[in-house]
Design a protein around this motif. Structure first.
Motif, mmCIF file in Angstrom:
data_model
loop_
_atom_site.group_PDB
_atom_site.id
_atom_site.type_symbol
_atom_site.label_atom_id
_atom_site.label_comp_id
_atom_site.label_asym_id
_atom_site.label_seq_id
_atom_site.Cartn_x
_atom_site.Cartn_y
_atom_site.Cartn_z
ATOM 1 N N PRO A 139 57.820 -18.571 -15.420
ATOM 2 C CA PRO A 139 59.177 -18.518 -15.600
ATOM 3 C C PRO A 139 59.727 -19.720 -16.333
ATOM 4 O O PRO A 139 60.615 -19.729 -17.305
ATOM 5 N N ILE A 140 59.267 -20.823 -16.183
ATOM 6 C CA ILE A 140 59.709 -22.222 -16.794
ATOM 7 C C ILE A 140 59.411 -21.900 -18.417
ATOM 8 O O ILE A 140 59.947 -22.358 -19.301
ATOM 9 N N ALA A 148 71.877 -21.054 -15.399
ATOM 10 C CA ALA A 148 71.976 -21.879 -14.246
ATOM 11 C C ALA A 148 70.584 -21.663 -13.595
ATOM 12 O O ALA A 148 70.159 -22.453 -13.076
ATOM 13 N N VAL A 149 70.251 -20.185 -13.217
ATOM 14 C CA VAL A 149 69.159 -20.095 -12.784
ATOM 15 C C VAL A 149 67.746 -20.665 -13.431
ATOM 16 O O VAL A 149 67.007 -21.412 -12.663
ATOM 17 N N ALA A 164 51.753 -14.940 -11.856
ATOM 18 C CA ALA A 164 51.645 -13.889 -12.754
ATOM 19 C C ALA A 164 53.070 -13.064 -12.307
ATOM 20 O O ALA A 164 53.797 -12.770 -13.248
ATOM 21 N N ALA A 165 53.334 -12.849 -11.062
ATOM 22 C CA ALA A 165 54.463 -12.163 -10.639
ATOM 23 C C ALA A 165 55.900 -12.942 -10.956
ATOM 24 O O ALA A 165 56.954 -12.459 -11.265
ATOM 25 N N GLY A 185 60.987 -13.976 -6.776
ATOM 26 C CA GLY A 185 61.005 -15.452 -6.892
ATOM 27 C C GLY A 185 61.319 -15.934 -8.567
ATOM 28 O O GLY A 185 61.936 -16.859 -8.863
ATOM 29 N N GLY A 186 60.417 -15.397 -9.493
ATOM 30 C CA GLY A 186 60.812 -15.514 -10.842
ATOM 31 C C GLY A 186 62.093 -14.876 -11.397
ATOM 32 O O GLY A 186 62.717 -15.341 -12.143
ATOM 33 N N TYR A 187 62.829 -14.075 -10.558
ATOM 34 C CA TYR A 187 64.105 -13.465 -10.989
ATOM 35 C C TYR A 187 65.392 -14.455 -10.765
ATOM 36 O O TYR A 187 66.233 -14.812 -11.338
#
Length: 253
Positions: A191-192, A44-45, A83-84, A150-152
């Motif tokens: 992340p994508i 879902a994330v 990067a983060a 944000g990426g998590y």
């Protein structure tokens, strides 16, 4: 996937795109609904991010004239947040599904509180900055650290970015909002890529939401010029509070 389900997902993406552009916090609306319809939290994330990140880009493009000129400090801010986001996504993929389910209510609750008190936070920052000069360089490190979150998970990142940009001296709301949307795009880029490569994105769901989110994000970017966002803010807070309670009951009891 049935036509009525696709229509619901399109409408969900449309709402998410508008909320993203106007006030941020769209994941507080879209993520819990995706889980509610039976999608596991980690997919879902991932699916939510793939569907809604382009809305940030559409919103930034719609108000691109308000983006600040590029400087070295701004470059490092943009690069660091990019990067983060990848680091946060990698951490999510390494988190056991059951562990993530347990912390979901806390994540939604934290993001909802942050979103609800964002105006008070900005006022406190404004008082703290009274008579002082701010600068982008001073917010690069905290922005990068927060961008791991944000990426998590990402819910509430718009509020965090706006607060940090206020500390950095961006006092014009439209400029801060346009830059917030650009940071959201860059924070979601790696992340994508990781989520797509790992195969956790549900593409029929993402495609239906994405088509709505692009329209909503672009329209919301223009609507930012004319519509007071308070009504959207209240709806998002109410939904976030309700979803915190629902998922706390579901995963903790």
């Amino acid at each position: 996937m049935e036509a009525d389900t696709l229509a619901i997902l399109f409408a969900l993406g449309l709402l998410g795109g508008v909320v993203t552009a106007l006030v941020g916090g769209s994941s507080l609306v879209t993520f819990p609904i995706l889980v509610m319809v039976g999608i596991p939290p980690v997919p879902a994330v991932a699916t939510n991010l793939v569907a809604l990140t382009p809305a940030n880009l559409a919103a930034a493009i719609a108000d691109r004239g308000k983006l600040p000129p590029l400087s070295w400090a701004l470059f490092w801010l943009l690069a660091g947040c990019t990067a983060a986001g990848g680091a946060g996504a990698a951490l999510l993929l390494l988190t056991p599904a059951r562990v993530f389910e347990v912390i979901v209510p806390a994540l939604i609750g934290f993001a909802t509180l942050l979103f609800a008190y964002s105006d008070a936070l900005r006022r406190a920052i404004a008082r703290a900055r009274a008579g002082k000069s701010g600068g982008v360089a001073g917010i690069v490190l905290p922005s990068v650290l927060l961008s791991v979150y944000g990426g998590y998970f990402g819910a509430g990142m718009g509020v965090m970015y706006l607060a940090l940009l206020a500390l950095g001296g961006f006092e014009d709301m439209r400029t801060a909002n346009a830059l917030k949307n650009l940071l959201g795009v860059l924070n979601g880029f790696v992340p994508i890529v990781l989520f797509v490569a790992s195969g956790v994105v549900l593409w029929p769901v993402a495609a239906a939401m994405l088509s709505g989110a692009l329209i909503g994000g672009f329209g919301g970017g223009y609507a930012m010029r004319f519509i007071p966002p308070i009504a959207f803010r209240r709806v998002v807070v109410a939904i976030g509070a309700a979803m915190t309670a629902i998922y706390a009951w579901r995963y903790w009891f």
